[in-house]
Scaffold this active site. Structure first.
Site, PDB file in Angstrom:
ATOM      1  N   ASP A 156      29.977 -15.025  28.687  1.00 54.70           N
ATOM      2  CA  ASP A 156      30.231 -16.408  28.287  1.00 54.70           C
ATOM      3  C   ASP A 156      31.604 -16.908  28.731  1.00 54.70           C
ATOM      4  O   ASP A 156      32.233 -17.726  28.051  1.00 54.70           O
ATOM      5  CB  ASP A 156      30.078 -16.570  26.760  1.00 54.70           C
ATOM      6  N   LYS A 169      30.597 -18.680  33.623  1.00 55.68           N
ATOM      7  CA  LYS A 169      30.065 -18.355  34.953  1.00 55.68           C
ATOM      8  C   LYS A 169      29.161 -19.470  35.474  1.00 55.68           C
ATOM      9  O   LYS A 169      29.218 -19.845  36.641  1.00 55.68           O
ATOM     10  CB  LYS A 169      29.271 -17.034  34.899  1.00 55.68           C
ATOM     11  N   GLY A 228      22.939 -16.861  29.105  1.00 53.80           N
ATOM     12  CA  GLY A 228      22.812 -18.306  28.907  1.00 53.80           C
ATOM     13  C   GLY A 228      23.958 -18.945  29.669  1.00 53.80           C
ATOM     14  O   GLY A 228      25.113 -18.776  29.287  1.00 53.80           O
ATOM     15  N   HIS A 229      23.651 -19.590  30.777  1.00 54.47           N
ATOM     16  CA  HIS A 229      24.685 -20.162  31.642  1.00 54.47           C
ATOM     17  C   HIS A 229      24.629 -21.689  31.557  1.00 54.47           C
ATOM     18  O   HIS A 229      23.630 -22.296  31.930  1.00 54.47           O
ATOM     19  CB  HIS A 229      24.497 -19.681  33.091  1.00 54.47           C
ATOM     20  N   GLN A 236      26.348 -11.711  32.024  1.00 55.30           N
ATOM     21  CA  GLN A 236      27.152 -10.922  31.076  1.00 55.30           C
ATOM     22  C   GLN A 236      28.588 -10.771  31.606  1.00 55.30           C
ATOM     23  O   GLN A 236      29.060 -11.624  32.329  1.00 55.30           O
ATOM     24  CB  GLN A 236      26.502  -9.564  30.793  1.00 55.30           C
TER      25      GLN A 236
END
Ligand code: GDP
Ligand code: IMO
Ligand code: MG
Length: 444
Positions: A13, A16, A40-41, A224
């Site tokens: 988080d 990215k 989750g991007h 990650q």
């Protein structure tokens, strides 16, 4: 360019998604090579937020080719959802998005096992995302996985599912006391997914090889972060894939000689979601303020993220694990509300001071951070667009981080929006060759 890896340097988080989207304007192809929909991007374009779990964050740029590599694990229902929302938002995916036929498929028993194992671990739970990631990678290593190429071949899928489900139901029922899964239900559900995904399944390794051979500009998008790496992270409080830059080689099918540089995404403070040691964690009011100001809630599970100070010891370890050639600093705008700003430059572990990140979980749990204080800048920096726009105290903070890590801060993100980005040094101008050997970080 042509081929750069973008990876998270902390516990995920770091931003990215925002940076991959931003840097995609310089690229032609974006590849995800590991992880699954535990990621989750978040990307914000013209004020509109998209959260991508699996499809590369370059997809919001017209004409960019996006590849999901063999090292990933795919939950077909999530992939289809993501495709549908992208298409509904006007982003075409046909003909420019490909899923590797060698990527492993997340099955219902993986999700059931993930949840059951967490219950079994009790107070030692990892705090997984519950998406079936660990059990799917475990089956891959156990040679009991179903790959995308199997899924889209009905006869092969039927046979594999039949044999594997018998074994999995035994584990679910007899070992974990869970309800077994019905073959027909799983088969019918997944046959439906196969029908929708078939046009997207391809030999992704060949696509990547062709791109490398044609000198195409490629971004590999990590998921990650370094400290969640299966080998190098805070095991067992990690994810189940290789999250460090080296994972690109196995997860996309390229050699190390095909990678020109490694762009590390570094948050200006630290966050972690899930369990596990976190030396600079702030459980006080300041941690709360960072969470609120930084909107630190999981993009996948919505869980509040644990927040803490910048940890130069952890980051020096991550810089070397990844061969980081350039830093992209994210979220310093959040630090505008704190003064002083603290940087951890050593750990005191049971009375002895160290500058090394310990590999033992017990040592890390006992690590008391030694801090260096930097003066806060106490002003909004979210509208800054050049290095010179930044307050001097913010510049000093970035320069101190450069000294501590021995890697230049090339790009600075000052807000979630694509346009809220400061270009200082071109991160693609720094080649991996010799950089890490040449620059010696100042002892902390
Ligand atoms: P990722 O998993 O590394 O892509 O990061 P996430 O998307 O899970 O979390 C990063 C969060 O910070 C998202 O809500 C982004 O929109 C947001 N974000 C990214 N960069 C910045 C920044 O520079 N400043 C602020 N305030 N928010 C940012
Ligand atoms: P992005 O790509 C933050 C964490 C989980 C848990 C551990 C294991 O958005 O940075 P898993 O479900 O993978 O078996 O969970 O890893 N985790 C993440 N934390 N960001 C992520 O991805 C994460 N993906 C997994 O919270 O602690
Ligand atoms: Mg995330």
């Amino acid at each position: 360019m042509p081929a750069y890896v973008i990876v998270g340097m902390q516990w995920g988080d770091e931003g990215k998604g925002k940076i991959v989207d931003y840097l995609t304007k310089y690229a032609e192809i974006v590849v995800r090579h590991q992880g699954g929909n535990n990621a989750g991007h978040t990307v914000v374009v013209d004020g509109k937020q998209s959260i991508l779990h699996l499809i590369p964050s370059g997809i919001l740029h017209e004409g960019i080719v996006c590849i999901v590599g063999n090292g990933t694990v795919l939950d077909p229902a999530v992939v289809i959802d993501e495709l549908d929302s992208l298409n509904a938002a006007g982003y075409a995916t046909a003909g420019r998005l490909f899923f590797s036929d060698c990527a492993h498929v997340i099955m219902p028993y993986h999700k059931a096992l993930d949840k059951a194992q967490e219950r079994f671990r009790g107070k030692n739970r990892i705090g997984t995302t519950g998406r079936g990631i660990g059990p799917c990678y475990a089956d891959k290593a156990d040679r009991m996985g179903i790959r995308m190429g199997d899924l889209v071949n009905e006869a092969v899928f039927k046979e594999k599912l039949g044999a594997i489900l018998e074994y999995k139901n035994g584990v679910l029922e007899k070992v974990l006391g869970e309800t077994p899964l019905q073959f027909d239900e799983v088969f019918d559900e997944y046959r439906g997914y196969a029908g929708q995904l078939r046009p997207y399944v391809a030999d992704a390794v060949k696509l990547v090889h062709d791109a490398v051979a044609a000198d195409r500009r490629i971004i590999f998008e990590g998921a990650q972060g370094a400290m969640l790496d299966l080998d190098h992270g805070t095991y067992p409080y990690v994810t189940s894939s290789t999250t460090v830059s080296g994972g690109v080689c196995a997860g996309a099918g390229v050699g190390p000689t095909n990678v020109d540089g490694v762009i590390g995404i570094v948050k200006a403070y630290t966050t972690r979601v899930g369990e596990g040691p976190f030396p600079t964690e702030l459980t006080d009011q300041v941690g709360e303020q960072l969470r609120r100001e930084g909107n630190e809630f999981g993009a996948t599970t919505g869980r509040p993220r644990r927040c803490g100070w910048f940890d130069a010891i952890q980051l020096r370890r991550a810089a070397r694990l990844n061969g980081m050639t350039a830093i992209v600093m994210t979220k310093p705008d959040v630090l505008s509300i704190v003064d002083p700003i603290r940087i951890c430059t050593a750990y005191n572990i049971n009375g002895s001071v160290t500058h090394d990140f310990p590999t033992s979980l017990e040592a890390l749990e006992n690590a008391v951070p030694v801090y260096e204080d930097m003066p806060g800048w106490n002003e909004d920096i979210s509208a800054c667009r050049t290095w010179d726009d930044l307050p001097e105290k913010a510049q000093r903070y970035f320069e101190r981080i450069e000294e501590l890590l021995g890697v230049p801060v090339c790009t600075i993100s000052v807000g979630p929006g694509r346009e809220q980005t400061i270009e200082r040094i071109d991160p693609f101008s720094i080649s991996a060759c010799g950089t890490m050997r040449g620059m010696t970080p100042e002892p902390a």
